[in-house]
Design a protein around this motif. Structure first.
Motif, mmCIF file in Angstrom:
data_model
loop_
_atom_site.group_PDB
_atom_site.id
_atom_site.type_symbol
_atom_site.label_atom_id
_atom_site.label_comp_id
_atom_site.label_asym_id
_atom_site.label_seq_id
_atom_site.Cartn_x
_atom_site.Cartn_y
_atom_site.Cartn_z
ATOM 1 N N THR A 184 33.204 23.777 50.265
ATOM 2 C CA THR A 184 33.772 22.600 49.607
ATOM 3 C C THR A 184 32.643 21.602 49.388
ATOM 4 N N ALA A 185 32.455 21.200 48.148
ATOM 5 C CA ALA A 185 31.436 20.196 47.822
ATOM 6 C C ALA A 185 32.114 18.830 47.778
ATOM 7 N N LEU A 186 31.711 17.951 48.686
ATOM 8 C CA LEU A 186 32.288 16.608 48.758
ATOM 9 C C LEU A 186 31.423 15.653 47.947
ATOM 10 N N VAL A 187 32.031 15.027 46.946
ATOM 11 C CA VAL A 187 31.316 14.113 46.057
ATOM 12 C C VAL A 187 31.997 12.754 46.100
ATOM 13 N N ARG A 188 31.429 11.765 45.393
ATOM 14 C CA ARG A 188 32.036 10.433 45.368
ATOM 15 C C ARG A 188 33.317 10.462 44.528
ATOM 16 N N GLY A 189 34.301 9.712 44.972
ATOM 17 C CA GLY A 189 35.556 9.655 44.241
ATOM 18 C C GLY A 189 35.492 8.752 43.026
ATOM 19 N N GLU A 190 34.518 7.824 43.020
ATOM 20 C CA GLU A 190 34.296 6.921 41.897
ATOM 21 C C GLU A 190 32.787 6.768 41.712
ATOM 22 N N ASN A 191 32.402 6.247 40.560
ATOM 23 C CA ASN A 191 30.981 6.056 40.289
ATOM 24 C C ASN A 191 30.400 4.967 41.183
ATOM 25 N N VAL A 192 29.206 5.242 41.708
ATOM 26 C CA VAL A 192 28.449 4.247 42.477
ATOM 27 C C VAL A 192 26.983 4.650 42.422
ATOM 28 N N ARG A 208 31.109 26.545 40.182
ATOM 29 C CA ARG A 208 31.020 28.004 40.221
ATOM 30 C C ARG A 208 30.831 28.523 41.642
ATOM 31 N N VAL A 209 30.321 27.677 42.540
ATOM 32 C CA VAL A 209 30.053 28.137 43.902
ATOM 33 C C VAL A 209 30.861 27.386 44.951
ATOM 34 N N ALA A 210 31.508 26.285 44.571
ATOM 35 C CA ALA A 210 32.204 25.465 45.562
ATOM 36 C C ALA A 210 33.433 24.805 44.948
ATOM 37 N N LYS A 211 34.369 24.469 45.803
ATOM 38 C CA LYS A 211 35.499 23.640 45.399
ATOM 39 C C LYS A 211 35.044 22.188 45.458
ATOM 40 N N ILE A 212 35.196 21.443 44.373
ATOM 41 C CA ILE A 212 34.728 20.063 44.311
ATOM 42 C C ILE A 212 35.861 19.118 44.706
#
Length: 289
Positions: A184-192, A208-212
């Motif tokens: 699981t790729a954890l990214v920001r929920g909003e732009n910062v 392609r390799v992770a659930k975002i």
């Protein structure tokens, strides 16, 4: 981590640098009052990315005409994508592709416009091709490899755009170490700042390799009490967590989770505290950090 006095100074200095050239004194002064108020009212035990998130939302709204972060995000994603063929060729030729990929991901933490005023593209390219054995040839790296091989679920907490292309390469190598691994790729929920959000991650093919999964906010880190439900569940269910960048280090330190931190030592406070060399790569394990 807590909000140290040096962190307060850094937050004020960074936001002043964003608006100091604005000719509208009233607008500039109003923004700096918000900066000082936010820093003064922040709880001492909160990590710096939390007040920074509030200030970045205000800055993006009040100074939209000079907000350069969206352009920087696109530019560095596109630039590092053009390097992918030669980076993949280097990994294919490496004696230990996982170790080299870990170094590349670590070196990519240089693309940080929340700390640095500018990024030297030529320096970045040199860093990627000259791994530092002191950073990756360590017991922490050996433990990471062993944990990955035994894991079922891994969360990879991302940091900046451009850097995320190198995270993609590391995730590919992690999957080669353990083809059954769910990432699981954890990214920001909003732009910062120039941090990676879901659309930026998809643009480089990370899906392609992770659930975002978004972290549920614009906090430039992984502050557990402010995570969205899906992000929090993924973190608690993970056997291994790879956390990129200083913001994730600041917010996850002390969590007790099985976290491996990968970053460059850009912060003067942490370089002094941990005895790190400035801009040196760091691979730290939560249980020993």
């Amino acid at each position: 981590m807590q909000l140290y006095s040096e962190c307060m100074h850094c937050i004020v200095e960074h936001h002043w640098s964003l608006v100091k050239d604005c000719p509208d004194e009233a607008r500039k002064a109003a923004f700096m009052r918000e900066v000082l108020r936010t820093v003064a009212e922040a709880a001492p035990g909160i990590a710096p990315p939390v007040p920074t998130a509030r200030l970045q939302r205000i800055y993006a709204a009040q100074f939209a005409e000079q907000d350069d972060y969206p352009r920087l995000k696109r530019r560095y994603n596109e630039l590092v994508m053009t390097w992918l063929p030669e980076l993949r060729a280097a990994l294919a030729a490496a004696d230990d592709p996982l170790k080299l990929a870990a170094w590349m991901a670590m070196a990519g933490n240089y693309i940080d416009f929340g700390v640095l005023k500018e990024v030297d593209d030529a320096r970045l390219k040199r860093m990627l091709s000259t791994p530092d054995e002191r950073a990756v040839g360590t017991p922490a790296f050996a433990r990471l490899r062993a944990d990955v091989r035994a894991a079922k679920r891994l969360v990879y907490a991302c940091d900046n755009c451009g850097e995320v292309v190198l995270d993609l390469l590391l995730m590919e190598e992690l999957k080669r170490e353990n083809p059954a691994l769910e990432i699981t790729a954890l990214v920001r929920g909003e732009n910062v700042l120039n941090d990676v959000a879901a659309e930026d991650a998809r643009a480089v093919g990370l899906d392609r390799v992770a659930k975002i999964v978004g972290n549920g906010s614009n906090i430039g880190g992984t502050q557990m009490q402010f995570l969205g439900d899906e992000a929090r569940a993924a973190m608690l269910a993970a056997d291994v967590i790879v956390a990129k960048g200083q913001g994730n280090f600041e917010t996850l330190s002390g969590s007790g989770l099985n976290v491996y931190y990968l970053f460059l030592a850009k912060c003067p406070h942490y370089t002094k505290w941990f005895g790190m060399e400035h801009m040196a790569g760091q691979l730290l394990h939560e249980k020993r950090a």
